[in-house]
Design an enzyme around this catalytic site. Sequence first.
Site, PDB file in Angstrom:
ATOM      1  N   GLY A  11      26.391  72.519  54.754  1.00 20.45           N
ATOM      2  CA  GLY A  11      26.063  71.164  55.178  1.00 20.45           C
ATOM      3  C   GLY A  11      26.752  70.142  54.295  1.00 20.45           C
ATOM      4  CE  LYS A  35      19.748  80.787  58.011  1.00 22.55           C
ATOM      5  NZ  LYS A  35      18.375  81.156  57.684  1.00 22.55           N
ATOM      6  CB  THR A  43      24.584  68.093  57.563  1.00 19.61           C
ATOM      7  OG1 THR A  43      24.182  68.299  56.219  1.00 19.61           O
ATOM      8  CG2 THR A  43      25.538  66.908  57.644  1.00 19.61           C
ATOM      9  N   GLY A  48      20.190  59.411  62.074  1.00 14.13           N
ATOM     10  CA  GLY A  48      20.142  58.049  61.515  1.00 14.13           C
ATOM     11  C   GLY A  48      21.407  57.616  60.799  1.00 14.13           C
ATOM     12  N   GLY A  49      21.626  58.109  59.591  1.00 12.46           N
ATOM     13  CA  GLY A  49      22.822  57.725  58.851  1.00 12.46           C
ATOM     14  C   GLY A  49      22.647  57.809  57.349  1.00 12.46           C
ATOM     15  CD  GLU A 115      17.273  55.136  59.995  1.00 10.81           C
ATOM     16  OE1 GLU A 115      16.717  55.861  59.158  1.00 10.81           O
ATOM     17  OE2 GLU A 115      18.278  55.491  60.629  1.00 10.81           O
ATOM     18  CG  HIS A 240      11.131  62.131  62.631  1.00 15.39           C
ATOM     19  ND1 HIS A 240      10.834  61.352  63.732  1.00 15.39           N
ATOM     20  CD2 HIS A 240      12.186  61.545  62.029  1.00 15.39           C
ATOM     21  CE1 HIS A 240      11.682  60.337  63.780  1.00 15.39           C
ATOM     22  NE2 HIS A 240      12.517  60.433  62.758  1.00 15.39           N
ATOM     23  NE  ARG A 287      11.837  59.212  58.891  1.00 13.58           N
ATOM     24  CZ  ARG A 287      12.979  59.834  58.726  1.00 13.58           C
ATOM     25  NH1 ARG A 287      13.040  60.890  57.933  1.00 13.58           N
ATOM     26  NH2 ARG A 287      14.072  59.415  59.314  1.00 13.58           N
ATOM     27  CG  HIS A 348      12.385  65.030  59.976  1.00 14.79           C
ATOM     28  ND1 HIS A 348      13.386  65.382  60.867  1.00 14.79           N
ATOM     29  CD2 HIS A 348      12.851  63.966  59.272  1.00 14.79           C
ATOM     30  CE1 HIS A 348      14.415  64.555  60.713  1.00 14.79           C
ATOM     31  NE2 HIS A 348      14.115  63.702  59.752  1.00 14.79           N
ATOM     32  NE  ARG A 383      14.105  62.392  54.361  1.00 11.82           N
ATOM     33  CZ  ARG A 383      14.763  62.015  55.453  1.00 11.82           C
ATOM     34  NH1 ARG A 383      15.850  61.270  55.350  1.00 11.82           N
ATOM     35  NH2 ARG A 383      14.343  62.376  56.646  1.00 11.82           N
ATOM     36  CB  SER A 388      18.001  63.152  53.391  1.00 14.46           C
ATOM     37  OG  SER A 388      18.293  62.676  54.680  1.00 14.46           O
ATOM     38  CG  LEU A 389      22.668  62.320  55.805  1.00 17.08           C
ATOM     39  CD1 LEU A 389      23.348  61.620  56.967  1.00 17.08           C
ATOM     40  CD2 LEU A 389      23.031  63.797  55.794  1.00 17.08           C
TER      41      LEU A 389
END
Length: 523
Positions: A11, A35, A43, A48-49, A115, A240, A287, A348, A383, A388-389
Amino acid sequence: MTTDYLVIGSGIAGLTFSVKIAEAFPNRTVTIITKTNEEESNTKYAQGGVAVVLNSKKDSFQKHIQDTLIAGDGLCDAAIVEMVVKEGPKRLEELMAWGANFDFDTLGNLDLGKEGGHSEYRVAHHKDITGAEIERALLAQAHQLKNVTILTHHFAIDLITNHHVSGKKPKKNACYGAYVLNQKTKTIFTLKAHHTVLASGGIGWVYGHTTNPVIATGDGIAMAYRAKAKISDMEFVQFHPTALFEANGESSFLISEAVRGFGAYLRNTSGERFMPNYDERAELASRDIVSQSIDNELKKTGDTHVFLDCTHLDMTAFRKHFPNIYKKCEAHNIHIETDWIPVVPAAHYLCGGIDVDVDGKTSVHNLFACGECTKTGLHGANRLASNSLLEALVYAHNIFKYLRNDSCKSLDLNIPDWDDEGTNTPKEQVLVQHNLRQLQALMRNYVGIVRGHNRLKKAIKHLDLMYAEVESFYKASKISTPLCELRNMINVAHLIINQSLERKENKGGYFNVDNVKKQTELL
Protein backbone atom coordinates in the site's frame (compact mmCIF):
# COMPACT_ATOMS: atom_id res chain seq x y z
CA MET A 1 16.58 -15.77 -0.29
CA THR A 2 18.31 -12.69 1.15
CA THR A 3 17.42 -9.03 0.68
CA ASP A 4 18.61 -5.75 2.15
CA TYR A 5 15.10 -4.46 2.85
CA LEU A 6 12.04 -6.66 3.22
CA VAL A 7 8.76 -4.74 2.99
CA ILE A 8 5.57 -6.59 3.92
CA GLY A 9 2.66 -4.85 2.21
CA SER A 10 2.19 -2.93 -1.05
CA GLY A 11 0.00 0.00 0.00
CA ILE A 12 0.98 3.66 0.29
CA ALA A 13 3.25 3.09 3.31
CA GLY A 14 5.21 0.13 1.96
CA LEU A 15 5.56 1.51 -1.57
CA THR A 16 6.62 4.99 -0.45
CA PHE A 17 9.41 3.59 1.71
CA SER A 18 10.46 1.13 -1.02
CA VAL A 19 10.71 3.78 -3.72
CA LYS A 20 12.72 6.14 -1.52
CA ILE A 21 15.23 3.61 -0.23
CA ALA A 22 15.65 2.00 -3.66
CA GLU A 23 16.33 5.37 -5.31
CA ALA A 24 18.85 6.29 -2.60
CA PHE A 25 20.74 2.95 -2.80
CA PRO A 26 20.64 1.53 -6.37
CA ASN A 27 23.03 -1.27 -5.35
CA ARG A 28 20.85 -2.50 -2.48
CA THR A 29 17.87 -4.81 -2.91
CA VAL A 30 14.30 -4.11 -1.87
CA THR A 31 11.82 -6.99 -1.78
CA ILE A 32 8.11 -6.27 -1.37
CA ILE A 33 5.81 -9.18 -0.59
CA THR A 34 2.05 -8.93 -0.94
CA LYS A 35 -0.47 -11.72 -0.51
CA THR A 36 -2.66 -11.00 -3.54
CA ASN A 37 -2.19 -8.68 -6.53
CA GLU A 38 0.30 -5.86 -6.10
CA GLU A 39 -2.35 -3.13 -6.17
CA GLU A 40 -4.69 -4.79 -3.64
CA SER A 41 -4.44 -2.90 -0.34
CA ASN A 42 -6.47 -0.69 1.98
CA THR A 43 -4.89 2.27 0.16
CA LYS A 44 -6.67 1.30 -3.06
CA TYR A 45 -10.07 1.79 -1.41
CA ALA A 46 -9.36 5.14 0.28
CA GLN A 47 -11.90 7.58 -1.13
CA GLY A 48 -11.37 10.83 0.80
CA GLY A 49 -7.79 11.99 0.32
CA VAL A 50 -4.76 13.43 2.09
CA ALA A 51 -5.35 16.03 4.81
CA VAL A 52 -2.75 18.75 4.38
CA VAL A 53 -2.55 22.49 5.06
CA LEU A 54 -2.15 24.39 1.78
CA ASN A 55 -4.46 27.41 1.96
CA SER A 56 -2.47 29.71 4.27
CA LYS A 57 -5.06 32.52 4.06
CA LYS A 58 -7.81 30.47 5.72
CA ASP A 59 -6.02 27.46 7.15
CA SER A 60 -2.97 26.95 9.34
CA PHE A 61 -0.85 24.17 10.81
CA GLN A 62 -2.23 25.09 14.21
CA LYS A 63 -5.84 24.58 13.06
CA HIS A 64 -5.01 21.13 11.63
CA ILE A 65 -3.12 20.23 14.81
CA GLN A 66 -6.06 21.35 16.95
CA ASP A 67 -8.60 19.41 14.87
CA THR A 68 -6.45 16.27 15.20
CA LEU A 69 -6.08 16.71 18.97
CA ILE A 70 -9.83 17.22 19.40
CA ALA A 71 -10.62 14.05 17.42
CA GLY A 72 -8.00 12.11 19.42
CA ASP A 73 -9.80 13.04 22.66
CA GLY A 74 -6.75 13.75 24.79
CA LEU A 75 -4.74 10.66 23.82
CA CYS A 76 -2.70 12.04 20.91
CA ASP A 77 1.02 12.69 21.27
CA ALA A 78 1.06 16.45 20.65
CA ALA A 79 4.67 16.47 19.41
CA ILE A 80 3.90 13.71 16.89
CA VAL A 81 0.77 15.52 15.71
CA GLU A 82 2.77 18.70 15.09
CA MET A 83 5.52 16.80 13.26
CA VAL A 84 3.11 14.93 10.96
CA VAL A 85 0.98 18.00 10.15
CA LYS A 86 4.01 20.17 9.34
CA GLU A 87 5.53 17.46 7.13
CA GLY A 88 2.30 17.21 5.12
CA PRO A 89 2.89 19.75 2.33
CA LYS A 90 6.36 18.36 1.51
CA ARG A 91 5.15 14.77 1.40
CA LEU A 92 2.17 15.66 -0.82
CA GLU A 93 4.42 17.61 -3.18
CA GLU A 94 6.68 14.55 -3.43
CA LEU A 95 3.72 12.29 -4.21
CA MET A 96 2.61 14.64 -6.98
CA ALA A 97 6.14 14.73 -8.38
CA TRP A 98 5.92 10.94 -8.67
CA GLY A 99 2.87 11.33 -10.89
CA ALA A 100 -0.12 11.11 -8.55
CA ASN A 101 -2.97 13.24 -9.92
CA PHE A 102 -5.15 15.40 -7.68
CA ASP A 103 -8.17 17.54 -8.55
CA PHE A 104 -7.67 21.26 -9.26
CA ASP A 105 -10.22 24.08 -9.35
CA THR A 106 -10.77 26.53 -12.22
CA LEU A 107 -8.09 28.88 -10.81
CA GLY A 108 -5.43 26.18 -10.94
CA ASN A 109 -5.35 25.53 -7.20
CA LEU A 110 -5.85 22.14 -5.57
CA ASP A 111 -9.57 21.56 -5.06
CA LEU A 112 -9.59 20.91 -1.32
CA GLY A 113 -12.43 19.06 0.37
CA LYS A 114 -13.75 19.26 3.92
CA GLU A 115 -14.56 16.22 6.03
CA GLY A 116 -15.93 15.44 9.48
CA GLY A 117 -13.85 16.96 12.29
CA HIS A 118 -12.01 19.41 10.03
CA SER A 119 -12.47 23.13 10.61
CA GLU A 120 -11.24 24.08 7.12
CA TYR A 121 -11.11 22.76 3.55
CA ARG A 122 -7.80 20.86 3.46
CA VAL A 123 -8.31 17.42 1.93
CA ALA A 124 -6.46 16.95 -1.37
CA HIS A 125 -8.26 14.32 -3.44
CA HIS A 126 -8.65 12.67 -6.83
CA LYS A 127 -12.43 12.54 -7.30
CA ASP A 128 -13.64 9.82 -4.90
CA ILE A 129 -10.88 7.31 -5.74
CA THR A 130 -7.85 9.05 -4.26
CA GLY A 131 -6.30 5.88 -2.87
CA ALA A 132 -6.49 4.04 -6.18
CA GLU A 133 -4.76 6.95 -7.93
CA ILE A 134 -1.97 7.08 -5.32
CA GLU A 135 -1.52 3.30 -5.57
CA ARG A 136 -1.26 3.53 -9.37
CA ALA A 137 1.37 6.26 -9.25
CA LEU A 138 3.51 4.55 -6.59
CA LEU A 139 3.45 1.19 -8.38
CA ALA A 140 4.49 2.90 -11.64
CA GLN A 141 7.39 4.49 -9.78
CA ALA A 142 8.43 1.20 -8.16
CA HIS A 143 8.39 -0.63 -11.50
CA GLN A 144 10.97 1.81 -12.87
CA LEU A 145 13.51 0.74 -10.24
CA LYS A 146 15.59 -2.32 -11.10
CA ASN A 147 16.49 -3.06 -7.48
CA VAL A 148 12.84 -3.41 -6.40
CA THR A 149 11.23 -6.85 -6.59
CA ILE A 150 7.51 -7.27 -5.92
CA LEU A 151 6.52 -10.82 -5.02
CA THR A 152 2.75 -11.09 -5.51
CA HIS A 153 0.72 -13.94 -4.04
CA HIS A 154 3.30 -14.40 -1.31
CA PHE A 155 2.15 -14.58 2.31
CA ALA A 156 4.33 -13.80 5.34
CA ILE A 157 3.68 -16.55 7.91
CA ASP A 158 5.90 -15.36 10.74
CA LEU A 159 8.74 -12.96 11.41
CA ILE A 160 12.15 -14.54 12.04
CA THR A 161 13.48 -13.50 15.46
CA ASN A 162 15.98 -14.73 18.07
CA HIS A 163 13.49 -17.49 18.90
CA HIS A 164 14.20 -19.11 15.52
CA VAL A 165 18.01 -18.71 15.47
CA SER A 166 20.04 -21.91 16.04
CA GLY A 167 23.25 -21.94 18.06
CA LYS A 168 24.54 -18.76 19.68
CA LYS A 169 21.74 -16.18 19.81
CA PRO A 170 22.18 -12.39 19.66
CA LYS A 171 21.63 -10.61 23.00
CA LYS A 172 19.00 -8.23 21.65
CA ASN A 173 15.66 -9.53 20.36
CA ALA A 174 15.75 -8.66 16.67
CA CYS A 175 14.04 -9.42 13.37
CA TYR A 176 15.95 -11.12 10.56
CA GLY A 177 13.24 -11.41 7.90
CA ALA A 178 10.27 -13.74 7.56
CA TYR A 179 9.10 -17.20 6.61
CA VAL A 180 7.13 -16.74 3.39
CA LEU A 181 4.56 -18.93 1.66
CA ASN A 182 4.53 -18.88 -2.13
CA GLN A 183 0.80 -19.36 -2.59
CA LYS A 184 1.08 -20.62 -6.16
CA THR A 185 3.71 -23.33 -5.56
CA LYS A 186 2.58 -23.99 -1.92
CA THR A 187 6.23 -23.88 -0.83
CA ILE A 188 7.59 -22.03 2.21
CA PHE A 189 11.01 -20.37 2.07
CA THR A 190 13.21 -18.37 4.40
CA LEU A 191 13.55 -14.73 3.38
CA LYS A 192 16.44 -13.17 5.31
CA ALA A 193 16.55 -9.38 5.54
CA HIS A 194 18.88 -6.82 7.07
CA HIS A 195 15.87 -4.64 7.81
CA THR A 196 12.17 -5.55 7.81
CA VAL A 197 9.34 -3.03 7.40
CA LEU A 198 5.78 -4.01 8.26
CA ALA A 199 3.28 -2.04 6.16
CA SER A 200 0.56 -4.65 6.30
CA GLY A 201 -2.57 -2.51 6.73
CA GLY A 202 -5.63 -2.96 8.90
CA ILE A 203 -7.84 -5.49 10.66
CA GLY A 204 -11.36 -4.82 9.32
CA TRP A 205 -12.07 -8.39 8.25
CA VAL A 206 -12.00 -9.42 11.93
CA TYR A 207 -15.49 -7.86 12.03
CA GLY A 208 -16.67 -9.12 8.63
CA HIS A 209 -18.89 -6.08 8.06
CA THR A 210 -16.19 -3.65 7.03
CA THR A 211 -15.16 -1.11 4.45
CA ASN A 212 -11.80 -2.93 4.18
CA PRO A 213 -10.99 -5.51 1.49
CA VAL A 214 -10.79 -9.20 2.47
CA ILE A 215 -7.00 -8.98 2.79
CA ALA A 216 -7.29 -6.78 5.91
CA THR A 217 -6.78 -9.58 8.44
CA GLY A 218 -4.27 -7.96 10.79
CA ASP A 219 -1.37 -10.18 9.67
CA GLY A 220 1.40 -7.69 10.49
CA ILE A 221 0.06 -6.92 13.96
CA ALA A 222 -0.34 -10.63 14.76
CA MET A 223 3.18 -11.43 13.54
CA ALA A 224 4.62 -8.55 15.56
CA TYR A 225 2.67 -9.72 18.63
CA ARG A 226 4.12 -13.23 18.31
CA ALA A 227 7.57 -11.64 17.86
CA LYS A 228 7.10 -9.91 21.27
CA ALA A 229 6.72 -6.38 19.87
CA LYS A 230 4.82 -3.89 22.01
CA ILE A 231 1.25 -3.32 20.81
CA SER A 232 -1.25 -0.85 22.26
CA ASP A 233 -4.53 1.07 21.78
CA MET A 234 -6.13 -1.90 20.02
CA GLU A 235 -9.48 -1.04 21.60
CA PHE A 236 -9.75 2.01 19.36
CA VAL A 237 -11.41 0.51 16.29
CA GLN A 238 -12.93 3.26 14.20
CA PHE A 239 -16.28 2.48 12.62
CA HIS A 240 -17.08 4.45 9.51
CA PRO A 241 -20.60 5.84 9.99
CA THR A 242 -21.76 5.49 6.41
CA ALA A 243 -21.12 2.22 4.61
CA LEU A 244 -23.72 1.31 2.01
CA PHE A 245 -26.27 -0.99 3.66
CA GLU A 246 -27.02 -4.17 1.75
CA ALA A 247 -29.76 -6.58 2.76
CA ASN A 248 -27.39 -9.56 2.68
CA GLY A 249 -25.43 -8.00 5.55
CA GLU A 250 -22.36 -7.14 3.52
CA SER A 251 -21.68 -3.45 4.11
CA SER A 252 -18.33 -3.05 2.43
CA PHE A 253 -18.78 -0.08 0.08
CA LEU A 254 -17.83 3.22 1.66
CA ILE A 255 -19.94 6.34 1.22
CA SER A 256 -17.16 8.83 1.79
CA GLU A 257 -17.03 11.27 4.70
CA ALA A 258 -16.67 13.92 2.01
CA VAL A 259 -20.32 13.38 0.97
CA ARG A 260 -21.40 14.72 4.37
CA GLY A 261 -18.79 17.46 3.96
CA PHE A 262 -20.52 18.25 0.65
CA GLY A 263 -23.79 18.83 2.52
CA ALA A 264 -25.64 15.50 2.79
CA TYR A 265 -27.99 14.92 5.76
CA LEU A 266 -28.43 11.81 7.90
CA ARG A 267 -32.05 10.82 8.50
CA ASN A 268 -33.69 7.99 10.43
CA THR A 269 -36.48 5.87 8.96
CA SER A 270 -39.01 8.46 10.16
CA GLY A 271 -37.28 11.04 7.98
CA GLU A 272 -35.95 13.02 10.97
CA ARG A 273 -32.55 14.64 10.58
CA PHE A 274 -31.17 13.38 13.89
CA MET A 275 -27.51 14.45 14.08
CA PRO A 276 -28.24 18.00 15.40
CA ASN A 277 -29.71 16.26 18.48
CA TYR A 278 -26.33 14.71 19.27
CA ASP A 279 -23.69 17.29 18.32
CA GLU A 280 -23.66 20.96 17.31
CA ARG A 281 -21.50 20.04 14.29
CA ALA A 282 -24.34 17.74 13.15
CA GLU A 283 -23.24 15.57 10.19
CA LEU A 284 -19.73 17.04 10.37
CA ALA A 285 -19.04 15.71 13.87
CA SER A 286 -16.13 13.27 14.14
CA ARG A 287 -16.67 9.66 13.12
CA ASP A 288 -16.93 8.24 16.63
CA ILE A 289 -19.78 10.59 17.49
CA VAL A 290 -21.64 10.00 14.21
CA SER A 291 -21.21 6.20 14.50
CA GLN A 292 -22.39 6.13 18.12
CA SER A 293 -25.34 8.39 17.22
CA ILE A 294 -26.42 6.08 14.39
CA ASP A 295 -25.95 3.06 16.65
CA ASN A 296 -28.22 4.72 19.25
CA GLU A 297 -30.87 5.50 16.62
CA LEU A 298 -30.84 1.88 15.43
CA LYS A 299 -31.13 0.56 19.00
CA LYS A 300 -34.08 2.90 19.69
CA THR A 301 -36.01 1.94 16.56
CA GLY A 302 -34.84 -1.62 15.94
CA ASP A 303 -34.05 -0.65 12.34
CA THR A 304 -31.17 -2.13 10.37
CA HIS A 305 -30.00 1.14 8.82
CA VAL A 306 -30.45 4.89 8.53
CA PHE A 307 -30.33 7.07 5.40
CA LEU A 308 -28.02 9.62 3.82
CA ASP A 309 -30.06 12.27 2.03
CA CYS A 310 -28.34 13.95 -0.94
CA THR A 311 -31.51 14.95 -2.81
CA HIS A 312 -31.08 18.67 -2.06
CA LEU A 313 -27.53 18.82 -3.44
CA ASP A 314 -26.31 20.07 -6.83
CA MET A 315 -26.31 16.79 -8.79
CA THR A 316 -23.99 18.00 -11.54
CA ALA A 317 -21.36 18.89 -8.93
CA PHE A 318 -22.08 15.66 -7.01
CA ARG A 319 -21.47 13.48 -10.06
CA LYS A 320 -18.24 15.37 -10.76
CA HIS A 321 -16.92 14.97 -7.20
CA PHE A 322 -18.23 11.45 -6.50
CA PRO A 323 -18.57 9.55 -9.78
CA ASN A 324 -17.72 6.19 -8.24
CA ILE A 325 -20.28 6.55 -5.43
CA TYR A 326 -22.93 7.73 -7.91
CA LYS A 327 -22.34 4.71 -10.17
CA LYS A 328 -22.35 2.26 -7.25
CA CYS A 329 -25.68 3.59 -5.96
CA GLU A 330 -27.13 3.48 -9.47
CA ALA A 331 -26.02 -0.15 -9.77
CA HIS A 332 -28.05 -0.81 -6.58
CA ASN A 333 -31.08 0.94 -8.09
CA ILE A 334 -30.61 3.94 -5.80
CA HIS A 335 -31.15 7.18 -7.70
CA ILE A 336 -29.45 9.84 -5.61
CA GLU A 337 -31.50 12.67 -7.15
CA THR A 338 -34.67 11.27 -5.56
CA ASP A 339 -33.69 8.39 -3.26
CA TRP A 340 -32.02 8.38 0.11
CA ILE A 341 -28.97 6.11 0.44
CA PRO A 342 -29.34 3.36 3.10
CA VAL A 343 -26.23 3.39 5.30
CA VAL A 344 -24.90 1.64 8.41
CA PRO A 345 -21.64 1.91 10.40
CA ALA A 346 -18.93 -0.64 9.52
CA ALA A 347 -15.44 -1.40 10.87
CA HIS A 348 -13.14 0.95 9.01
CA TYR A 349 -9.82 1.82 10.63
CA LEU A 350 -7.64 0.77 13.57
CA CYS A 351 -6.18 3.70 15.52
CA GLY A 352 -3.86 1.50 17.60
CA GLY A 353 -1.39 -1.18 16.59
CA ILE A 354 2.34 -1.85 16.76
CA ASP A 355 4.07 0.79 18.89
CA VAL A 356 6.62 2.78 16.89
CA ASP A 357 8.78 5.78 17.70
CA VAL A 358 9.20 8.86 15.52
CA ASP A 359 11.58 6.89 13.24
CA GLY A 360 9.12 4.02 12.79
CA LYS A 361 11.18 1.69 15.02
CA THR A 362 9.28 -1.01 16.92
CA SER A 363 10.42 -2.52 20.23
CA VAL A 364 12.06 -5.35 18.24
CA HIS A 365 15.49 -4.45 16.82
CA ASN A 366 15.64 -4.18 12.99
CA LEU A 367 11.84 -4.27 12.74
CA PHE A 368 10.11 -1.12 11.51
CA ALA A 369 6.45 -0.42 10.81
CA CYS A 370 4.33 2.25 9.15
CA GLY A 371 0.74 2.80 8.06
CA GLU A 372 -2.43 1.44 9.62
CA CYS A 373 -0.73 -1.46 11.42
CA THR A 374 1.01 1.04 13.74
CA LYS A 375 0.30 3.17 16.78
CA THR A 376 2.31 6.35 16.27
CA GLY A 377 0.55 8.73 18.65
CA LEU A 378 -1.06 10.72 15.83
CA HIS A 379 -4.61 9.42 16.10
CA GLY A 380 -5.06 8.99 19.83
CA ALA A 381 -8.54 7.66 20.59
CA ASN A 382 -9.98 8.49 17.17
CA ARG A 383 -8.48 9.25 13.76
CA LEU A 384 -9.35 12.53 12.09
CA ALA A 385 -10.63 11.88 8.56
CA SER A 386 -7.92 11.70 5.84
CA ASN A 387 -5.05 11.78 8.35
CA SER A 388 -4.23 8.13 7.60
CA LEU A 389 -2.71 8.55 4.12
CA LEU A 390 -0.80 11.53 5.51
CA GLU A 391 0.57 9.45 8.41
CA ALA A 392 1.64 6.66 6.04
CA LEU A 393 3.57 9.10 3.83
CA VAL A 394 5.29 10.79 6.76
CA TYR A 395 6.33 7.61 8.59
CA ALA A 396 7.53 5.87 5.43
CA HIS A 397 9.74 8.94 4.93
CA ASN A 398 10.92 8.87 8.56
CA ILE A 399 11.95 5.20 8.31
CA PHE A 400 13.78 6.01 5.08
CA LYS A 401 15.61 8.92 6.76
CA TYR A 402 16.66 6.70 9.65
CA LEU A 403 17.82 3.76 7.52
CA ARG A 404 19.59 6.04 5.07
CA ASN A 405 22.36 6.30 7.67
CA ASP A 406 22.37 2.60 8.56
CA SER A 407 24.64 0.12 6.81
CA CYS A 408 23.33 -3.31 5.86
CA LYS A 409 25.52 -5.65 7.91
CA SER A 410 25.89 -9.26 6.82
CA LEU A 411 23.48 -11.73 8.41
CA ASP A 412 25.88 -14.33 9.76
CA LEU A 413 23.23 -16.33 11.60
CA ASN A 414 22.06 -19.90 11.45
CA ILE A 415 18.37 -19.65 10.62
CA PRO A 416 16.73 -23.05 10.03
CA ASP A 417 14.29 -23.66 7.20
CA TRP A 418 10.58 -23.94 7.92
CA ASP A 419 9.85 -27.34 9.44
CA ASP A 420 6.45 -28.86 8.71
CA GLU A 421 7.43 -32.49 9.21
CA GLY A 422 4.55 -34.56 10.58
CA THR A 423 1.84 -32.25 9.25
CA ASN A 424 -0.86 -33.21 6.74
CA THR A 425 -2.91 -31.40 4.13
CA PRO A 426 -6.45 -31.13 5.53
CA LYS A 427 -9.06 -32.89 3.40
CA GLU A 428 -11.56 -30.07 3.99
CA GLN A 429 -11.42 -26.45 5.12
CA VAL A 430 -14.80 -26.35 6.87
CA LEU A 431 -13.21 -25.76 10.30
CA VAL A 432 -11.47 -22.62 9.03
CA GLN A 433 -14.59 -21.15 7.44
CA HIS A 434 -16.83 -22.10 10.38
CA ASN A 435 -14.49 -20.48 12.91
CA LEU A 436 -14.04 -17.39 10.73
CA ARG A 437 -17.81 -16.79 10.63
CA GLN A 438 -18.04 -17.40 14.38
CA LEU A 439 -15.18 -15.00 15.08
CA GLN A 440 -16.69 -12.23 12.96
CA ALA A 441 -20.12 -12.62 14.57
CA LEU A 442 -18.51 -12.62 18.03
CA MET A 443 -16.66 -9.37 17.32
CA ARG A 444 -19.70 -7.63 15.80
CA ASN A 445 -22.09 -8.63 18.58
CA TYR A 446 -19.82 -8.40 21.64
CA VAL A 447 -17.01 -6.02 20.66
CA GLY A 448 -18.72 -3.47 18.39
CA ILE A 449 -19.37 0.27 18.54
CA VAL A 450 -20.83 0.10 22.07
CA ARG A 451 -19.26 -2.41 24.47
CA GLY A 452 -19.85 -3.68 28.01
CA HIS A 453 -17.71 -5.65 30.48
CA ASN A 454 -20.01 -8.69 30.54
CA ARG A 455 -20.05 -8.98 26.77
CA LEU A 456 -16.27 -8.53 26.60
CA LYS A 457 -15.70 -11.25 29.23
CA LYS A 458 -18.03 -13.63 27.40
CA ALA A 459 -16.19 -12.85 24.18
CA ILE A 460 -12.86 -13.85 25.78
CA LYS A 461 -14.28 -17.20 26.90
CA HIS A 462 -15.57 -17.96 23.41
CA LEU A 463 -12.32 -16.79 21.85
CA ASP A 464 -10.18 -18.99 24.14
CA LEU A 465 -12.05 -22.08 22.97
CA MET A 466 -11.68 -21.03 19.35
CA TYR A 467 -7.97 -20.31 19.84
CA ALA A 468 -7.31 -23.78 21.30
CA GLU A 469 -9.13 -25.49 18.43
CA VAL A 470 -7.41 -23.46 15.70
CA GLU A 471 -3.91 -23.78 17.24
CA SER A 472 -4.31 -27.55 17.41
CA PHE A 473 -5.43 -27.61 13.77
CA TYR A 474 -2.55 -25.28 12.78
CA LYS A 475 0.13 -27.51 14.36
CA ALA A 476 -1.19 -30.61 12.61
CA SER A 477 -1.81 -29.08 9.18
CA LYS A 478 0.16 -28.00 6.14
CA ILE A 479 0.16 -24.21 5.99
CA SER A 480 -2.54 -22.44 4.00
CA THR A 481 -3.29 -18.72 3.72
CA PRO A 482 -6.89 -18.96 5.08
CA LEU A 483 -5.67 -20.89 8.13
CA CYS A 484 -2.88 -18.38 8.83
CA GLU A 485 -5.27 -15.46 8.38
CA LEU A 486 -7.74 -16.99 10.83
CA ARG A 487 -4.94 -17.55 13.35
CA ASN A 488 -3.85 -13.92 12.92
CA MET A 489 -7.39 -12.60 13.33
CA ILE A 490 -7.80 -14.57 16.56
CA ASN A 491 -4.59 -12.94 17.86
CA VAL A 492 -5.93 -9.52 16.86
CA ALA A 493 -9.33 -10.16 18.46
CA HIS A 494 -7.57 -11.21 21.67
CA LEU A 495 -5.66 -7.91 21.72
CA ILE A 496 -8.78 -5.83 21.01
CA ILE A 497 -10.84 -7.51 23.73
CA ASN A 498 -8.18 -7.53 26.43
CA GLN A 499 -7.16 -3.93 25.82
CA SER A 500 -10.87 -2.98 25.84
CA LEU A 501 -11.21 -4.52 29.29
CA GLU A 502 -8.16 -2.59 30.50
CA ARG A 503 -9.58 0.79 29.46
CA LYS A 504 -11.44 2.34 32.39
CA GLU A 505 -12.77 5.49 30.71
CA ASN A 506 -14.50 6.19 27.43
CA LYS A 507 -12.38 8.04 24.92
CA GLY A 508 -12.91 8.84 21.25
CA GLY A 509 -13.93 5.74 19.36
CA TYR A 510 -14.12 3.59 22.49
CA PHE A 511 -17.45 3.49 24.31
CA ASN A 512 -18.23 1.11 27.17
CA VAL A 513 -21.62 1.41 28.89
CA ASP A 514 -20.14 0.21 32.20
CA ASN A 515 -17.63 3.06 32.20
CA VAL A 516 -20.56 5.50 31.97
CA LYS A 517 -22.20 3.85 34.99
CA LYS A 518 -18.98 4.09 37.04
CA GLN A 519 -18.53 7.73 36.10
CA THR A 520 -22.14 8.46 37.14
CA GLU A 521 -21.60 6.73 40.48
CA LEU A 522 -18.46 8.82 41.15
CA LEU A 523 -20.42 12.00 40.49
